[in-house]
Design a protein around this motif. Structure first.
Motif, PDB file in Angstrom:
ATOM      1  N   SER A  30       0.831  -1.209   0.000  1.00  0.00           N
ATOM      2  CA  SER A  30       0.000   0.000   0.000  1.00  0.00           C
ATOM      3  C   SER A  30       0.866   1.261   0.000  1.00  0.00           C
ATOM      4  CB  SER A  30      -0.933  -0.014   1.219  1.00  0.00           C
ATOM      5  OG  SER A  30      -1.815   1.065   1.176  1.00  0.00           O
ATOM      6  N   ILE A  31       1.966   1.234   0.736  1.00  0.00           N
ATOM      7  CA  ILE A  31       2.892   2.370   0.734  1.00  0.00           C
ATOM      8  C   ILE A  31       3.498   2.540  -0.652  1.00  0.00           C
ATOM      9  CG2 ILE A  31       5.062   3.283   1.672  1.00  0.00           C
ATOM     10  CD1 ILE A  31       4.342   1.702   4.284  1.00  0.00           C
ATOM     11  N   ASP A  32       3.927   1.443  -1.262  1.00  0.00           N
ATOM     12  CA  ASP A  32       4.502   1.492  -2.606  1.00  0.00           C
ATOM     13  C   ASP A  32       3.504   2.094  -3.600  1.00  0.00           C
ATOM     14  OD1 ASP A  32       6.542   0.820  -4.639  1.00  0.00           O
ATOM     15  OD2 ASP A  32       5.035  -0.640  -5.295  1.00  0.00           O
ATOM     16  N   ALA A  33       2.243   1.680  -3.526  1.00  0.00           N
ATOM     17  CA  ALA A  33       1.215   2.202  -4.433  1.00  0.00           C
ATOM     18  C   ALA A  33       0.987   3.693  -4.193  1.00  0.00           C
ATOM     19  CB  ALA A  33      -0.084   1.428  -4.256  1.00  0.00           C
ATOM     20  N   ALA A  34       0.955   4.105  -2.922  1.00  0.00           N
ATOM     21  CA  ALA A  34       0.737   5.520  -2.597  1.00  0.00           C
ATOM     22  C   ALA A  34       1.899   6.375  -3.085  1.00  0.00           C
ATOM     23  CB  ALA A  34       0.543   5.687  -1.092  1.00  0.00           C
ATOM     24  N   LEU A  35       3.125   5.893  -2.918  1.00  0.00           N
ATOM     25  CA  LEU A  35       4.279   6.664  -3.382  1.00  0.00           C
ATOM     26  C   LEU A  35       4.304   6.771  -4.898  1.00  0.00           C
ATOM     27  CD1 LEU A  35       7.031   5.458  -0.896  1.00  0.00           C
ATOM     28  CD2 LEU A  35       5.737   7.601  -0.863  1.00  0.00           C
ATOM     29  N   SER A  36       3.887   5.730  -5.589  1.00  0.00           N
ATOM     30  CA  SER A  36       3.792   5.795  -7.044  1.00  0.00           C
ATOM     31  C   SER A  36       2.814   6.889  -7.460  1.00  0.00           C
ATOM     32  CB  SER A  36       3.346   4.443  -7.602  1.00  0.00           C
ATOM     33  OG  SER A  36       3.169   4.522  -8.993  1.00  0.00           O
ATOM     34  N   GLU A  37       1.673   6.929  -6.801  1.00  0.00           N
ATOM     35  CA  GLU A  37       0.681   7.974  -7.101  1.00  0.00           C
ATOM     36  C   GLU A  37       1.191   9.356  -6.699  1.00  0.00           C
ATOM     37  OE1 GLU A  37      -3.839   9.298  -5.866  1.00  0.00           O
ATOM     38  OE2 GLU A  37      -3.262   7.205  -5.575  1.00  0.00           O
ATOM     39  N   ALA A  38       1.841   9.443  -5.543  1.00  0.00           N
ATOM     40  CA  ALA A  38       2.342  10.726  -5.050  1.00  0.00           C
ATOM     41  C   ALA A  38       3.366  11.338  -5.989  1.00  0.00           C
ATOM     42  CB  ALA A  38       2.946  10.550  -3.658  1.00  0.00           C
ATOM     43  N   PHE A  39       4.199  10.491  -6.592  1.00  0.00           N
ATOM     44  CA  PHE A  39       5.228  10.977  -7.501  1.00  0.00           C
ATOM     45  C   PHE A  39       4.771  10.934  -8.955  1.00  0.00           C
ATOM     46  CE2 PHE A  39       7.731   9.776  -3.725  1.00  0.00           C
ATOM     47  CZ  PHE A  39       8.256  11.024  -3.456  1.00  0.00           C
ATOM     48  N   ALA A  40       3.474  10.992  -9.165  1.00  0.00           N
ATOM     49  CA  ALA A  40       2.864  11.101 -10.490  1.00  0.00           C
ATOM     50  C   ALA A  40       3.381  10.050 -11.466  1.00  0.00           C
ATOM     51  CB  ALA A  40       3.059  12.504 -11.051  1.00  0.00           C
ATOM     52  N   GLY A  41       3.513   8.837 -10.990  1.00  0.00           N
ATOM     53  CA  GLY A  41       3.887   7.741 -11.882  1.00  0.00           C
ATOM     54  C   GLY A  41       5.330   7.714 -12.315  1.00  0.00           C
ATOM     55  N   GLU A  42       6.246   8.405 -11.594  1.00  0.00           N
ATOM     56  CA  GLU A  42       7.669   8.342 -11.943  1.00  0.00           C
ATOM     57  C   GLU A  42       8.149   6.902 -11.916  1.00  0.00           C
ATOM     58  OE1 GLU A  42      10.456  10.947  -9.993  1.00  0.00           O
ATOM     59  OE2 GLU A  42       8.975  12.552  -9.958  1.00  0.00           O
ATOM     60  N   PHE A  43       7.537   6.085 -11.096  1.00  0.00           N
ATOM     61  CA  PHE A  43       7.803   4.658 -11.082  1.00  0.00           C
ATOM     62  C   PHE A  43       6.468   3.956 -10.949  1.00  0.00           C
ATOM     63  CE2 PHE A  43       7.814   5.924  -6.677  1.00  0.00           C
ATOM     64  CZ  PHE A  43       7.128   4.909  -6.033  1.00  0.00           C
ATOM     65  N   THR A  44       6.409   2.735 -11.397  1.00  0.00           N
ATOM     66  CA  THR A  44       5.179   1.974 -11.368  1.00  0.00           C
ATOM     67  C   THR A  44       5.143   1.116 -10.121  1.00  0.00           C
ATOM     68  OG1 THR A  44       5.202   1.890 -13.768  1.00  0.00           O
ATOM     69  CG2 THR A  44       3.754   0.331 -12.651  1.00  0.00           C
ATOM     70  N   PHE A  65       4.024   5.364   7.769  1.00  0.00           N
ATOM     71  CA  PHE A  65       2.942   5.777   6.873  1.00  0.00           C
ATOM     72  C   PHE A  65       1.729   6.201   7.666  1.00  0.00           C
ATOM     73  CE2 PHE A  65       1.690   1.536   7.852  1.00  0.00           C
ATOM     74  CZ  PHE A  65       0.356   1.354   7.502  1.00  0.00           C
ATOM     75  N   VAL A  66       0.807   6.858   6.985  1.00  0.00           N
ATOM     76  CA  VAL A  66      -0.490   7.234   7.548  1.00  0.00           C
ATOM     77  C   VAL A  66      -1.538   6.537   6.705  1.00  0.00           C
ATOM     78  CG1 VAL A  66      -2.120   9.127   7.906  1.00  0.00           C
ATOM     79  CG2 VAL A  66       0.284   9.428   8.501  1.00  0.00           C
ATOM     80  N   ARG A  67      -2.443   5.853   7.374  1.00  0.00           N
ATOM     81  CA  ARG A  67      -3.494   5.109   6.703  1.00  0.00           C
ATOM     82  C   ARG A  67      -4.616   6.059   6.276  1.00  0.00           C
ATOM     83  NH1 ARG A  67      -3.506  -0.260   6.819  1.00  0.00           N
ATOM     84  NH2 ARG A  67      -2.237  -0.436   8.696  1.00  0.00           N
ATOM     85  N   ALA A  68      -5.131   5.877   5.072  1.00  0.00           N
ATOM     86  CA  ALA A  68      -6.261   6.654   4.554  1.00  0.00           C
ATOM     87  C   ALA A  68      -7.556   6.104   5.154  1.00  0.00           C
ATOM     88  CB  ALA A  68      -6.302   6.563   3.032  1.00  0.00           C
ATOM     89  N   PRO A  69      -8.647   6.851   5.066  1.00  0.00           N
ATOM     90  CA  PRO A  69      -9.921   6.369   5.616  1.00  0.00           C
ATOM     91  C   PRO A  69     -10.373   5.016   5.069  1.00  0.00           C
ATOM     92  CG  PRO A  69     -10.086   8.699   5.131  1.00  0.00           C
ATOM     93  CD  PRO A  69      -8.761   8.228   4.580  1.00  0.00           C
ATOM     94  N   ASP A  70      -9.990   4.684   3.828  1.00  0.00           N
ATOM     95  CA  ASP A  70     -10.410   3.401   3.255  1.00  0.00           C
ATOM     96  C   ASP A  70      -9.469   2.253   3.614  1.00  0.00           C
ATOM     97  OD1 ASP A  70      -8.183   3.913   1.695  1.00  0.00           O
ATOM     98  OD2 ASP A  70      -9.244   3.810  -0.221  1.00  0.00           O
ATOM     99  N   GLY A  71      -8.463   2.517   4.454  1.00  0.00           N
ATOM    100  CA  GLY A  71      -7.536   1.484   4.887  1.00  0.00           C
ATOM    101  C   GLY A  71      -6.264   1.415   4.078  1.00  0.00           C
ATOM    102  N   SER A  72      -6.220   2.086   2.926  1.00  0.00           N
ATOM    103  CA  SER A  72      -5.006   2.122   2.119  1.00  0.00           C
ATOM    104  C   SER A  72      -4.044   3.137   2.736  1.00  0.00           C
ATOM    105  CB  SER A  72      -5.336   2.481   0.671  1.00  0.00           C
ATOM    106  OG  SER A  72      -5.831   3.802   0.607  1.00  0.00           O
TER     107      SER A  72
END
Length: 184
Positions: A30-44, A65-72
């Motif tokens: 989940s952290i890996d996915a969030a960082l990918s989104e945070a960095f606008a897809g610089e890495f997949t 990390f900080v958990r989002a309301p949906d658990g991600s």
């Protein structure tokens, strides 16, 4: 402290982000996915993307990390194990829907304190823009004293940027204004 719960979406104003240490494979993914989104897809984001985060934590570094309301994951970062008196905080990212809620400041401060607790006398990071610089300064990071400007013999009357130097591991380091360090 109120815990972030509820439907997916931005964190409500006034809610203090709860910083967590990942333990399950799902947390690291989940952290890996969030960082990918945070960095606008610089890495997949990928199944293998969580492995470096887990190794950082297993080798004396830290991941928070900080958990989002949906658990991600709403956002997260990692910090290397202290070496030669310094730990490097890197990969600080917050998903766009959760920016400006104090999330990056919360996990950055927590990671910094974790490294101080492990005996690191300083923690450093490189920032990418004025917005991130302000976050880091609010929690105590300060830029190092700027080196004097060098004059290039080919450019008379103007100051040239100092050349980029190689870091400890042969990586190129950012220009001096982009580094900040927090001392105990």
């Amino acid at each position: 402290m109120p815990r972030i719960t509820g439907a997916p979406g931005p964190i409500a104003a006034g809610v203090v982000p709860v910083v967590e240490t990942p333990s399950a494979d799902e947390d690291f993914a989940s952290i890996d996915a969030a960082l990918s989104e945070a960095f606008a897809g610089e890495f997949t984001s990928s199944a293998q993307g969580a492995a470096p985060l887990r190794r950082t934590q297993e080798n004396g570094g830290a991941v928070r990390f900080v958990r989002a309301p949906d658990g991600s994951c709403a956002g997260g970062a990692s910090c290397s194990a202290p070496a030669e008196g310094t730990a490097e905080l890197s990969g600080v990212g917050t998903r766009p829907a959760f920016r400006r809620c104090g999330i990056a400041a919360a996990f950055t401060a927590t990671l910094t304190e974790a490294m101080f607790a492990q005996g690191a006398p300083s923690v450093w990071l490189e920032y990418s823009g004025e917005g991130s610089r302000r976050v880091y300064e609010r929690i105590g990071y300060r830029p190092p004293a700027a080196p004097p400007a060098r004059t290039s013999p080919r450019i008379t009357g103007r100051c040239a940027r100092s050349p980029r130097r190689r870091g400890r591991r042969g990586r190129r380091r950012a220009s001096p204004g982009a580094r900040v360090r927090r001392l105990r």
